[in-house]
Design a protein around this motif. Structure first.
Motif, PDB file in Angstrom:
ATOM      1  N   MET A   1      -2.534  45.795  27.057  1.00 18.97           N
ATOM      2  CA  MET A   1      -3.585  45.636  28.232  1.00 18.97           C
ATOM      3  C   MET A   1      -3.840  47.135  29.113  1.00 18.97           C
ATOM      4  SD  MET A   1      -1.296  43.199  30.882  1.00 18.97           S
ATOM      5  CE  MET A   1      -1.220  42.139  29.734  1.00 18.97           C
TER       6      MET A   1
ATOM      7  N   ILE B   1      -4.396  48.294  32.586  1.00 17.51           N
ATOM      8  CA  ILE B   1      -4.342  47.872  34.160  1.00 17.51           C
ATOM      9  C   ILE B   1      -4.771  48.983  34.900  1.00 17.51           C
ATOM     10  CG2 ILE B   1      -2.518  47.328  35.934  1.00 17.51           C
ATOM     11  CD1 ILE B   1      -0.793  46.224  33.726  1.00 17.51           C
TER      12      ILE B   1
ATOM     13  N   LYS C   1       3.421  38.317  31.188  1.00 21.61           N
ATOM     14  CA  LYS C   1       2.049  38.661  30.728  1.00 21.61           C
ATOM     15  C   LYS C   1       1.196  38.203  32.218  1.00 21.61           C
ATOM     16  CE  LYS C   1       2.096  38.545  25.991  1.00 21.61           C
ATOM     17  NZ  LYS C   1       1.890  37.521  24.732  1.00 21.61           N
ATOM     18  N   THR C   2       1.521  37.158  32.677  1.00 24.72           N
ATOM     19  CA  THR C   2       0.983  36.593  33.848  1.00 24.72           C
ATOM     20  C   THR C   2       1.076  37.541  34.983  1.00 24.72           C
ATOM     21  OG1 THR C   2       1.767  34.376  33.131  1.00 24.72           O
ATOM     22  CG2 THR C   2       0.800  34.539  35.351  1.00 24.72           C
TER      23      THR C   2
ATOM     24  N   ASN D   1      -0.934  40.460  34.369  1.00 17.27           N
ATOM     25  CA  ASN D   1      -2.550  40.290  34.514  1.00 17.27           C
ATOM     26  C   ASN D   1      -2.919  40.043  35.952  1.00 17.27           C
ATOM     27  OD1 ASN D   1      -3.410  40.251  31.926  1.00 17.27           O
ATOM     28  ND2 ASN D   1      -2.370  38.146  31.446  1.00 17.27           N
ATOM     29  N   ARG D   2      -1.865  39.676  36.733  1.00 15.98           N
ATOM     30  CA  ARG D   2      -2.243  39.573  38.170  1.00 15.98           C
ATOM     31  C   ARG D   2      -2.444  40.852  38.980  1.00 15.98           C
ATOM     32  NH1 ARG D   2       0.257  38.143  42.909  1.00 15.98           N
ATOM     33  NH2 ARG D   2       1.802  39.774  42.373  1.00 15.98           N
TER      34      ARG D   2
ATOM     35  N   ASP E   1      -3.999  43.909  40.452  1.00 17.15           N
ATOM     36  CA  ASP E   1      -5.348  44.311  40.568  1.00 17.15           C
ATOM     37  C   ASP E   1      -5.162  45.572  41.433  1.00 17.15           C
ATOM     38  OD1 ASP E   1      -7.952  44.512  40.850  1.00 17.15           O
ATOM     39  OD2 ASP E   1      -8.144  43.008  42.452  1.00 17.15           O
TER      40      ASP E   1
END
Lengths: 405, 538
Positions: free
Chosen positions: B197, B199, B225-226, B229-230, B232
């Motif tokens: 992913m 980031i 993963k969660t 993904n969080r 930011d």
């Protein structure tokens, strides 16, 4: 919510402060008392207490940076009189710039006169004090004052207390003529109806006036040397006499604390021709009642090695060995008997025969309990010694066997 | 503590709002499409990249068609482009007929391993900025993207932090692909899955999650993963960023993720069911879940024989406690519990402290802080002045300090042994945590002596037991106690006895080693002398 949390954590963080440096004492504020002497008081007071306080800077080796290297004596002795131990100790604080600290006190020296009058009133403060350890050794100063003994400087140990303790230790384990007794032991034996207290004895060889000077440790033959000297016998908290030499050794046998000692005897008509060293021993005591009278049966087993044999002798011959063993056993028996006889003379059951009886036969003990010591003084005893020869050292037969003359 | 977190939350939420304001309106789908006119596309690209000077645009003619080749200088391998793209495209033998030149170019002219068609500007930028070459052809509203990555990268070196006597000597580099390859080279299993992913809203850092399907716990994989993904944030410069954004508890000095620069360590942890997070640009790979005892397991433990490893592990645990409570024990013993020190020693210490004007606590504090300064300075020293500082340092913590009557010689010993013991912890993150807690314990010891140390250690244990790393209790398998997992806690069992993977971490396939793996001498009596094997039959 956040406020409540903040207040909680604030309080929590302050918990350590609540102690407020509780009981904090820096090393440099302490006067380490290593030995304590108890003499008869002057000017009407019951006791004169003296404390041997270490001067740390003088103990540390000369190369130590910061300490400046020790030039003066390693100890200083303060003394003060009072009717109780507490009074004398508190009075002494007039003289001492630091807080007295007793956790490292290794030995208490009690003057002979004080001991004869009784040591009962000395025990409670020692037992009760927070710092004081009940494992501190107790010794009786014979012929000299306690303050003289604790003021004497020693050569091998910079702190004289260590010399006293170590000498006692060695005298007990190598010579078997002394015994280490702690405050705890004394308390136990004094409160025990079937046993009386003992203590080690110290005396001095030489001049006590010279012992207190640093000159004492400058001589190769110091003018004042402390030496352990037998066992003091107490009866009901009062000193009644001493066991010395042979009878002291016999007592150590009976206490079952014998580790090593020496025994001399003659063979083939030659006096003191043989010296042996018993190095492993076991003593069993049993008290029986015969015709309404207590009888002590003492069984001693000892293993010895040959230290000297100064005559022609075939030590490889079992028959000859048996002779040696018999002689050794007879000698040990003689010592033990002499020890019991002396204790009987003092009417003080230091060996705990009464306690033995109580353990093996509590019903019978009730009959003897009230006047045990006088019973002890006249009681019968049988000593049976088995000695076994086990080591000959580096040699077999002595060189005497090869001499033709 | 709570105020702090509240403040941080406030700040955080304000930032979030700012971000929303800054965020551009999503472009309409039509605007994101590549245009037919290649000149339009080039113009747009130049405009959007701000005419950056490392953008290389090379116009070419392929057959009859005009086109352009675009790449970022420095991210691509120039040789690959010239040999396998430009040269083949300029081939004069391209047929002149009117046919789909785009398909022809895609299939026949570009001699690269990986090519694909793109139609979307977002995708285009992603690929362009990660080292691909983009080819526009006039008349086509799509572009060809060829994989031409080839930037300068550091070669694989020996590990610089986590050294071992025995075992592999390679370590991770800053390149994600190299790092994943180092791991894959050790575990050649199709079950080693890699999820990628990006980031970092601005930096778009590649992050890969690696785990072994069937060994790792799917729930934990999903959780990782969660959490990833969080995230930011504008950029992930190092895996340390990720660590701080995904860890379970911020307000603890104990690390709840494990990081290492050793591929062998990551491989073995993957095989224990852990999950590795590899971040581009960082030579440290994170592994989760991390448990407390793991920080005392060094790679050497498994490469050398079990008796040695076990004893060395014990040594490490002793060293941990020395570095944790060394100075506080000194403070407690010399200011509260003088009775605990042997007489001769207490008098020697008293003699040493005779000329030191400070209380033991300040003495210890001075020395500890001095040492921490030296250590921190030593870390950042230019190599040229290193020697000078070590000489000065030796003077400060040593004879000179003693002679100046600031500290006692014993304090110097205590500080030194504490410092040395601290370095024996295999993972720096745990070592630094002990360093920090040491000061707290020193304060506790200064106030209430040994009692304070005990209270401090108890609080520490309570705190440790409250921690979790991705749902796994931090103190497991000690608390909650799990007998099965004790095989690799204090005593490292012989390799053949390390039967199972950690219970709290791996799910599914938990058998690590087969039955009867204990090595034995060959069964001689039955092989050589049949009939005399009576003893063996029993």
């Amino acid at each position: 919510m956040i406020k409540r949390h903040a207040v909680f954590w604030l309080y929590f963080a302050m918990i350590p402060l609540l102690g407020g440096c509780w009981d904090q004492k820096e090393l440099t504020d302490l006067a380490f008392v290593t030995a304590m002497g108890i003499d008869k008081g002057t000017g009407g007071a019951a006791y004169n207490i003296s404390y041997q306080v270490v001067i740390p800077a003088n103990v540390a080796s000369g190369t130590m940076a910061g300490g400046g290297g020790g030039q003066g004596p390693t100890i200083v002795v303060y003394n003060s009189s009072g009717n109780t131990l507490t009074e004398a100790t508190r009075e002494m604080k007039k003289q001492i710039p630091r807080r007295l600290y007793f956790a490292h006190t290794g030995i208490i020296v009690i003057d002979e006169d004080v001991a004869r009058k009784g040591i009962m009133r000395l025990l409670d403060p020692l037992d009760r004090d927070v710092q004081f350890r009940t494992t501190t050794l107790v010794t009786v100063a014979k012929d000299y004052k306690a303050i003289d003994l604790i003021s004497t400087l020693a050569n091998l140990d910079k702190i004289p207390m260590n010399k006293i303790i170590k000498t006692l230790e060695v005298a007990e384990s190598v010579l078997g003529e002394s015994i280490q007794v702690t405050v705890d032991d004394i308390m136990l034996n004094i409160t025990n109806p079937g046993k009386e207290a003992v203590a080690s004895v110290y005396t001095m060889k030489g001049n006590p006036k010279k012992g207190i000077s640093q000159d004492n440790i400058k001589y190769t033959r110091p003018p004042a040397v402390l030496k352990a000297d037998g066992i003091a016998v107490f009866k009901e908290g009062k000193l009644v006499g001493y066991l010395e030499g042979e009878s002291a050794r016999g007592a150590v046998w009976l206490f079952n604390k014998m580790k090593e000692t020496y025994i001399n005897f003659g063979i083939k008509g030659e006096n003191n021709a043989v010296s042996i060293i018993p190095f492993k021993s076991k003593v069993k005591t049993a008290i029986t009642v015969k015709n309404g009278q207590p009888v002590a049966n003492i069984n001693i087993m000892s293993i010895f090695r040959l230290s000297e044999i100064n005559t022609k002798y075939n030590i490889n011959d079992p028959g000859q060995i048996e002779k040696l063993e018999k002689k050794a056993a007879a000698q040990i028996k003689k010592e033990v008997v002499s020890s019991i006889r002396t204790a009987q003379k003092y009417k003080s059951d230091i060996f705990g025969f009464g306690e033995q009886m109580y353990r093996s036969n509590p019903q019978q003990w009730k009959n003897f309990k009230t006047d045990w010591n006088s019973m002890f003084a006249v009681m019968d005893f049988h000593v049976n010694v088995n000695a076994y020869y086990r080591e000959s050292g580096l040699k077999g037969n002595p060189f005497w066997n090869d001499t033709e003359k | 503590m709570s105020i702090l977190s509240k403040l941080l939350k406030k700040k955080h939420s304000r930032k979030k709002n700012d971000n929303y304001r800054q965020k551009q309106d999503p472009a309409s789908p039509a605007e994101l499409l590549i245009q037919r006119e290649y000149q339009d596309n080039l113009a747009r690209m130049k405009r959007e990249l701000g005419n950056s000077t490392d953008l290389v645009v090379r116009e070419i003619k392929i057959g009859q068609n005009q086109g352009a080749l675009v790449f970022i200088d420095g991210l691509v391998d120039a040789k690959t482009i010239s040999e396998f793209v430009v040269e083949t495209m300029m081939d004069k033998n391209i047929p002149n007929e009117n046919f789909d030149i785009f398909q022809y170019a895609l299939n026949k002219t570009i001699a690269l391993g990986s090519v694909k068609t793109i139609t979307n500007w977002n995708e285009l930028y992603d690929l362009l900025l990660s080292g691909c070459t983009i080819i526009f052809l006039n008349g086509y509203n799509k572009a060809i993207c060829g994989e031409t990555k080839g930037f300068e990268k550091r070669s694989i070196d020996e590990p610089s932090q986590q050294l071992s006597i025995r075992g592999p000597k390679d370590s991770f580099t800053e390149t994600l692909r190299v790092n994943t390859a180092l791991i894959r080279r050790r575990i050649k299993s199709p079950n080693l899955w890699i999820d990628s992913m990006k980031i970092g809203r601005v930096a778009q850092t590649d992050v890969a999650i690696m785990y072994i399907k069937g060994i790792a716990d799917d729930k934990i994989v999903q959780e990782v993963k969660t959490r990833l993904n969080r995230i930011d944030i504008d950029a992930v410069i190092d895996s340390g960023y990720i660590e701080q954004l995904i860890e379970d508890e911020t307000f603890t000095s104990f690390p709840t993720t494990y990081h290492t620069e050793r591929p062998d360590v990551v491989s073995s942890q993957l095989l224990e069911g852990r999950i590795a997070i590899v971040s581009d640009g960082s030579p440290y790979v994170l592994t989760v879940p991390a448990i407390f005892v793991q920080f005392f397991q060094a790679p050497d433990d498994y490469y050398s024989r079990f008796d040695l490893s076990t004893s060395i592990r014990f040594l490490r645990i002793i060293a941990f406690f020395i570095s944790l409570i060394g100075p506080s024990l000194y403070i407690a013993a010399t200011t509260y519990h003088q009775e605990m020190i042997p007489t001769t020693l207490v008098i020697a210490i008293a003699a040493q402290r005779e000329n030191v004007p400070f209380p033991a606590f300040f003495e210890a504090l001075i020395m500890e802080i001095t040492f921490e300064i030296l250590r921190e300075a030593g870390l950042r020293l230019p190599r040229a002045v290193g020697q000078a500082v070590s000489i000065v340092g030796a003077l400060v913590i040593g004879q000179a300090a003693v002679q100046a009557s600031i500290v006692s010689p014993l304090m110097v010993i205590v500080v030194s042994i504490t410092a040395i013991a601290n370095f024996s912890t295999p993972v720096f993150a745990m070592a630094i945590s002990t360093r920090l807690l040491r000061f707290a314990l020193m304060i506790m010891a200064a106030f209430i002596g040994l009692f304070g140390i005990m209270v401090g250690l108890m609080l520490m244990s309570i705190h440790l037991c409250s921690l979790r790393s991705f749902g796994v209790p931090y103190m497991s398998p000690l608390a909650p106690f799990n007998g099965e997992d004790q095989q690799d806690v204090f005593i490292r069992y012989p390799l053949w006895a390390l039967k199972n993977r950690p219970k709290y971490i791996s799910k599914g396939n938990r058998i690590r080693i087969g039955e009867n793996q204990k090595p034995e001498p060959p069964n001689q009596s039955s092989a050589d002398k049949p009939g005399s094997g009576k003893g063996n039959q029993e």
